[in-house]
Design a protein around this motif. Structure first.
Motif, PDB file in Angstrom:
ATOM      1  N   GLY A  78       4.566  10.510   0.460  1.00 51.53           N
ATOM      2  CA  GLY A  78       5.203   9.460   1.240  1.00 51.53           C
ATOM      3  C   GLY A  78       5.306   9.803   2.712  1.00 51.53           C
ATOM      4  O   GLY A  78       5.312   8.906   3.573  1.00 51.53           O
ATOM      5  N   GLU A  79       5.351  11.111   3.032  1.00 52.04           N
ATOM      6  CA  GLU A  79       5.499  11.519   4.428  1.00 52.04           C
ATOM      7  C   GLU A  79       4.314  11.057   5.284  1.00 52.04           C
ATOM      8  O   GLU A  79       4.475  10.770   6.466  1.00 52.04           O
ATOM      9  N   GLU A  80       3.143  10.988   4.658  1.00 52.63           N
ATOM     10  CA  GLU A  80       1.969  10.603   5.455  1.00 52.63           C
ATOM     11  C   GLU A  80       2.041   9.135   5.866  1.00 52.63           C
ATOM     12  O   GLU A  80       1.622   8.760   6.967  1.00 52.63           O
ATOM     13  N   PHE A  81       2.563   8.290   4.985  1.00 56.39           N
ATOM     14  CA  PHE A  81       2.780   6.891   5.370  1.00 56.39           C
ATOM     15  C   PHE A  81       3.835   6.814   6.462  1.00 56.39           C
ATOM     16  O   PHE A  81       3.700   6.039   7.412  1.00 56.39           O
ATOM     17  N   GLU A  82       4.906   7.597   6.305  1.00 55.30           N
ATOM     18  CA  GLU A  82       5.982   7.578   7.303  1.00 55.30           C
ATOM     19  C   GLU A  82       5.462   8.044   8.661  1.00 55.30           C
ATOM     20  O   GLU A  82       5.845   7.505   9.701  1.00 55.30           O
ATOM     21  N   VAL A 127      -5.150   6.790   4.509  1.00 57.91           N
ATOM     22  CA  VAL A 127      -4.295   7.786   3.861  1.00 57.91           C
ATOM     23  C   VAL A 127      -4.470   7.698   2.350  1.00 57.91           C
ATOM     24  O   VAL A 127      -4.623   8.720   1.660  1.00 57.91           O
ATOM     25  N   PHE A 128      -4.482   6.460   1.835  1.00 58.39           N
ATOM     26  CA  PHE A 128      -4.633   6.242   0.393  1.00 58.39           C
ATOM     27  C   PHE A 128      -5.950   6.827  -0.100  1.00 58.39           C
ATOM     28  O   PHE A 128      -5.998   7.594  -1.073  1.00 58.39           O
ATOM     29  N   ALA A 129      -7.043   6.451   0.549  1.00 55.97           N
ATOM     30  CA  ALA A 129      -8.373   6.875   0.101  1.00 55.97           C
ATOM     31  C   ALA A 129      -8.524   8.391   0.187  1.00 55.97           C
ATOM     32  O   ALA A 129      -9.156   9.006  -0.685  1.00 55.97           O
ATOM     33  N   LYS A 130      -7.965   8.997   1.211  1.00 56.97           N
ATOM     34  CA  LYS A 130      -8.063  10.454   1.365  1.00 56.97           C
ATOM     35  C   LYS A 130      -7.444  11.184   0.181  1.00 56.97           C
ATOM     36  O   LYS A 130      -8.007  12.163  -0.319  1.00 56.97           O
ATOM     37  N   ILE A 189       0.839  -1.205   0.000  1.00 54.26           N
ATOM     38  CA  ILE A 189       0.000   0.000   0.000  1.00 54.26           C
ATOM     39  C   ILE A 189       0.873   1.254   0.000  1.00 54.26           C
ATOM     40  O   ILE A 189       0.594   2.223  -0.713  1.00 54.26           O
ATOM     41  N   GLN A 190       1.937   1.223   0.803  1.00 56.18           N
ATOM     42  CA  GLN A 190       2.832   2.386   0.886  1.00 56.18           C
ATOM     43  C   GLN A 190       3.517   2.651  -0.455  1.00 56.18           C
ATOM     44  O   GLN A 190       3.505   3.771  -0.962  1.00 56.18           O
ATOM     45  N   MET A 191       4.101   1.622  -1.050  1.00 53.85           N
ATOM     46  CA  MET A 191       4.830   1.804  -2.304  1.00 53.85           C
ATOM     47  C   MET A 191       3.891   2.095  -3.461  1.00 53.85           C
ATOM     48  O   MET A 191       4.157   2.959  -4.299  1.00 53.85           O
ATOM     49  N   PHE A 192       2.776   1.379  -3.514  1.00 56.27           N
ATOM     50  CA  PHE A 192       1.791   1.587  -4.573  1.00 56.27           C
ATOM     51  C   PHE A 192       1.206   2.998  -4.473  1.00 56.27           C
ATOM     52  O   PHE A 192       1.083   3.718  -5.481  1.00 56.27           O
ATOM     53  N   GLY A 193       0.859   3.393  -3.261  1.00 57.10           N
ATOM     54  CA  GLY A 193       0.275   4.722  -3.072  1.00 57.10           C
ATOM     55  C   GLY A 193       1.210   5.827  -3.505  1.00 57.10           C
ATOM     56  O   GLY A 193       0.829   6.740  -4.249  1.00 57.10           O
ATOM     57  N   LYS A 194       2.466   5.743  -3.075  1.00 60.25           N
ATOM     58  CA  LYS A 194       3.421   6.796  -3.403  1.00 60.25           C
ATOM     59  C   LYS A 194       3.803   6.759  -4.883  1.00 60.25           C
ATOM     60  O   LYS A 194       3.862   7.787  -5.550  1.00 60.25           O
ATOM     61  N   THR A 195       4.051   5.564  -5.409  1.00 58.48           N
ATOM     62  CA  THR A 195       4.575   5.415  -6.762  1.00 58.48           C
ATOM     63  C   THR A 195       3.502   5.571  -7.828  1.00 58.48           C
ATOM     64  O   THR A 195       3.679   6.281  -8.811  1.00 58.48           O
TER      65      THR A 195
END
Length: 893
Positions: free
Chosen positions: A149-153, A186-189, A137-143
């Motif tokens: 990416g900061e929001e996942f971090e 985070v992704f959906a937002k 989810i983190q990599m897919f969302g950012k990429t």
């Protein structure tokens, strides 16, 4: 029908144009029988088509379907199957390595259902399954979807704080399941819909994101920095996942077959237990030295060493290897010819020659003039015994100091203002590239020799220290061992030893410069690097066809250039001899009202010029010296119009006499030009101001005769600048020949007369001009200005940055020759000049004479020599040898 997808078994290492470096080398390792996970490569041609059309590529879906089905059959699993899922990585892979600049997505195929199946695959390891899902989810969302990416971090940081732990691996399955829920929010937002659950949709979107990442800002900037063509595109590698995060018997690492910093043989690399590959190169966790793997998993360690030896023997070069261990099973994920420092490049080439792997011709092509230039920069002088602040991993050698900055933006801004800066970060990421380019050096708190900071810094030749001990980096300061260093404070970093010092540490000359100066005998030197440079430079000189001269205006500069291997002087700028306390004599010449006053001024200048020329001829005894007659407008030697006007006005206001200043003001006004570089200068001065060129020609001839009388062998060449018509050169030559005959007499001295080709008309009428010239020297600085219609002084700081940003320039045409435009003028002039005069000597004396890319062009065009500043002479010598070797190689193909 076009073929856009290749199984690994269908490719090989020679198909990098089509399969990219990663895909070609995965194919090569597969063919060598090494343990490579199954997969396929989507070609660079598919990427080019996608980027050009901005839409789906016809036929690509069908090919992916077929190869995905074959991959599923090989693995005995279906992509994203809820019960027993096949997961894949989707990774970029361009022809040229661009570390961290493009995108990767791991664990593609996971969703809310298959995460349970993955846990069952892993023997009920729920923690592993949920960790893999949160990574997707983190990599897919950012990429793929541009989620910050900061929001996942921040969500990950909050999870660790809530748990009271420092590392990701201390989070349990429940913590990670909650983190997945937070990541989905985070992704959906940001995206406006839920995280996609369809595995094939994930795969298609990930492939398209990798294609698009070819034109990401950081990738464009990196290509510009490294001069990588913009139209190559990237391949995409779809590979069955193997997992290094299954527990303590799993892990991931990066290995080098030799030290990429020094070139020395040994066991080099980093390893992380219970981690996926991105964790190592991202530098987010401090790694273990590769040698520690022997204690952790000796079977995998021994197999890895055997594979490393196989790969180095196969590629005949330093190999950079990425691997994963999944529950004791070793898998090879990538290999490539590894990026290395300049010192390592020379040392490895030298070692491989000694080991019989390559010959000297190949060794010369393995290094570059740009790398040699890096070796010629100074190092820290530690005789004052400075106390280090801390010590980290020396990831990219060099000595750098500057003011501390903590953001890429600050580095760019302060460097643009002329300040030297050191970029300090916890760890760098691809978005930091502009700051890394701008900074003198990079210091990070995390990571090792294979982190993003280390790999990119080595590629750029930047000094870098990673993983500094106890370095805590804040917003505007860092602390280390109880000391606080604030933004703006000066530090010094040593990329060889890894030491970091407070304040500015003095520097000393490099051993390579000492070798070129003749102060270090390579047979006696303890430094292996010196022996390597000596061996390679000696062979480059033997192979080179192009001679290398220097641009020098004084005896000391001439002597140093000769020590550096210069084979003569290609440009002696006589106007530099009129500066300082001699400026007054030029003013007398300009203010002269009568022939007597003018002759007296010229008579005063002549012995000074003669002494200068004699000094230079002595240092270059036996070698050619090309002396350019005065070129710039004379008013450059006078005070400014504004200053004189103020002085005269103030004197009149006070009722004072200012006869000299008034005369000078009148002369400056008389000589003022709106565009002086296109006005009264060069050959035009010689034709308009009687006696000026005659004085210089006489001084040159007299100095040559004086050296001959001492028993020397002068080889003077007189160069007439800015000629645009053969009639100009014929007029100057006629007068010069009379003076030379009168001065030389029966001394045996011979003086050649030629011209500088720096006006486009001269290049286009070279056949006519060659009838009156014994040599051409291309003044590519002015030729570039006039061909482009640019005033270099005005445009470089004004708008060149925008031209580079837009891709109009790949590099400034003043830095590297514009082959299509200015280069074509050079080619035309060379061909037509030699047609009219077969023995015509051809050289270049603009700054391009020391640029590696330009040297190859001048070899190709058939010039006899290049000329550059003394410091760049060794660089041009090496590139002249490389050009000859590469040209011979292409002739045999």
């Amino acid at each position: 029908m076009e073929k856009f997808v290749y199984d690994f078994a269908e490719g090989n290492k020679d198909l990098k144009d089509l399969l990219g470096g990663k895909g070609a080398n995965l194919a090569e390792m597969t063919n060598l029988g090494l343990p490579v996970p199954a997969g396929f490569t989507i070609t660079t041609e598919a990427c080019q088509r996608f980027l050009a059309e901005g839409a789906h590529v016809d036929g690509l879906d069908t090919e992916i379907d077929r190869h995905l089905a074959a991959l599923e059959a090989t693995m005995g699993k279906k992509l994203g199957d809820p019960g027993d899922p096949l997961l894949v990585s989707v990774r970029s892979g361009a022809k040229f390595s661009m570390p961290g600049m493009m995108e990767t997505v791991l664990n593609v195929g996971l969703n809310d259902e298959s995460v349970t199946g993955l846990s069952r695959q892993a023997g009920g390891n729920d923690r592993f399954a949920w960790d893999s899902y949160r990574r997707l989810i983190q990599m897919f969302g950012k990429t793929v979807c541009d989620v910050p990416g900061e929001e996942f971090e921040e969500a990950l940081h909050d999870a660790k704080v809530a748990k009271g732990v420092k590392d990701d691996v201390q989070l349990d399955a429940g913590d990670l399941q909650e983190l997945v829920t937070a990541y989905k929010k985070v992704f959906a937002k940001h995206v406006g819909h839920e995280f996609p659950q369809e595995p094939r949709q994930q795969l298609d979107l990930a492939i398209e994101a990798v294609f698009r990442s070819w034109n990401a800002d950081r990738a464009v900037l990196y290509r510009r920095q490294e001069r990588i063509p913009a139209d190559l595109g990237t391949a995409v590698n779809v590979v069955a996942m193997v997992f290094g995060n299954l527990g303590p018997d799993s892990g991931t690492g990066v290995a080098f077959t030799r030290d990429p910093a020094t070139g020395e043989s040994g066991i080099y690399g980093d390893y992380l237990q219970n981690a996926q590959g991105e964790d190592v190169v991202a530098g987010i966790r401090n790694t273990l030295p590769l040698a520690d793997l022997e204690k952790i998993d000796k079977k995998s360690y021994d197999e890895l060493l055997q594979i490393m030896a196989t790969l180095e023997g196969h590629y005949h070069d330093l190999c950079d290897i990425e691997f994963t261990i999944e529950r004791g099973k070793l898998w090879m994920l990538q290999t490539r010819v590894g990026k290395r420092t300049a010192a390592a490049a020379f040392t490895i080439a030298h070692q491989l020659v000694d080991e019989g792997m390559i010959d000297l011709d190949e060794a010369v092509t393995r290094v570059s003039g740009a790398q040699l230039a890096q070796l010629m920069f100074p190092r820290f002088d530690l005789s004052g015994d400075p106390a280090p602040l801390t010590r980290g991993v020396g990831a990219s050698p060099g000595a750098a100091y500057g003011s501390v900055v903590f953001t890429s933006e600050a580095a760019v801004a302060q460097a643009a203002a002329g300040e030297s800066v050191i970029l300090v970060r916890r760890e760098t990421n691809p978005d930091d590239l502009p700051g890394m380019i701008a900074a003198q050096g990079i210091l990070t708190a995390r990571g090792g020799k294979t982190s993003h900071a280390a790999v990119v810094a080595r590629g750029m030749g930047k000094t870098c220290v990673c993983g500094a001990d106890e370095l805590e980096v804040g917003r505007d300061q860092f602390t280390v061992h109880g000391q606080v260093v604030r933004e703006g404070d000066v530090i010094s970093i040593d990329g060889t030893t890894g030491r970091v010092y407070r304040g500015e540490v003095p520097v000393r000359p490099s051993e390579v410069v000492q070798y070129f100066e003749g102060d270090l005998d390579p047979a006696l030197a303890n430094e292996p690097l010196v022996a390597a440079v000596h061996q390679i430079m000696t062979h480059a000189d033997e192979r080179a066809r192009l001679k290398v001269r220097t641009n020098a205006d004084t005896g000391p500069d001439s002597a140093r250039a000769r020590r550096f291997g210069a084979q003569g002087i290609g440009l002696c700028r006589t106007e530099h001899m009129f500066l300082g306390d001699r400026r007054e004599l030029v003013e007398r010449l300009i203010l002269a009202h009568t022939k007597t006053e003018r002759d007296d001024a010229l008579a005063a200048l002549r012995p000074l010029q003669r002494a200068d020329f004699l000094d230079i001829f002595r240092e270059m005894n036996g070698l050619p010296v090309t002396v350019r007659l005065i070129d710039p407008p004379l008013h450059e030697f006078l005070p400014s119009l504004e200053e004189l006007a103020v002085q005269v006005a103030v004197a009149r206001e006070r009722g004072e006499e200012a006869e000299r200043d008034t005369r000078m003001l009148a002369a400056v006004r008389r000589m003022h030009e709106s565009n002086p570089m296109l006005g009264l200068r060069g050959v035009r001065l010689g034709l308009v101001i009687p006696g000026l060129f005659a004085m210089q020609v006489r001084a040159i001839a007299e100095a040559a005769v004086a050296l001959a009388a001492e028993g020397g062998t002068p080889r003077p060449e007189i160069m007439v600048p800015l000629v645009g018509a053969v009639q100009e050169l014929e007029t100057v030559r006629g007068e010069a020949e009379k003076i030379i005959a009168e001065v030389v007499g029966d001394s045996g001295v011979q003086v050649l007369i030629g011209t500088m080709i720096e006006v486009p008309r001269a290049a286009l009428t070279a056949g006519q001009i060659a009838e009156a010239a014994e040599f051409f020297s291309f003044g590519t600085n002015d030729l570039t200005q006039m061909a482009w219609g640019f005033s270099r002084d005005d445009v470089e700081g004004a708008f060149f940055w925008r031209y580079l940003e837009l891709g109009i320039f790949g590099i400034s045409p003043f830095e590297s020759i514009d082959r299509d435009g200015v280069g074509r003028l050079v080619r035309i002039a060379a061909e037509e000049g030699r047609s009219a005069r077969p023995g015509l000597k051809l050289g270049v004396c603009g700054e391009h004479g020391g640029d590696p890319e330009s040297v190859h062009f001048f070899h190709e065009v058939g010039l006899d020599y290049v000329s550059c500043s003394p410091f760049r002479v060794p660089i041009a010598r090496l590139e002249a040898g490389r050009a000859a070797v590469e040209s011979a190689g292409s002739d045999h193909r």
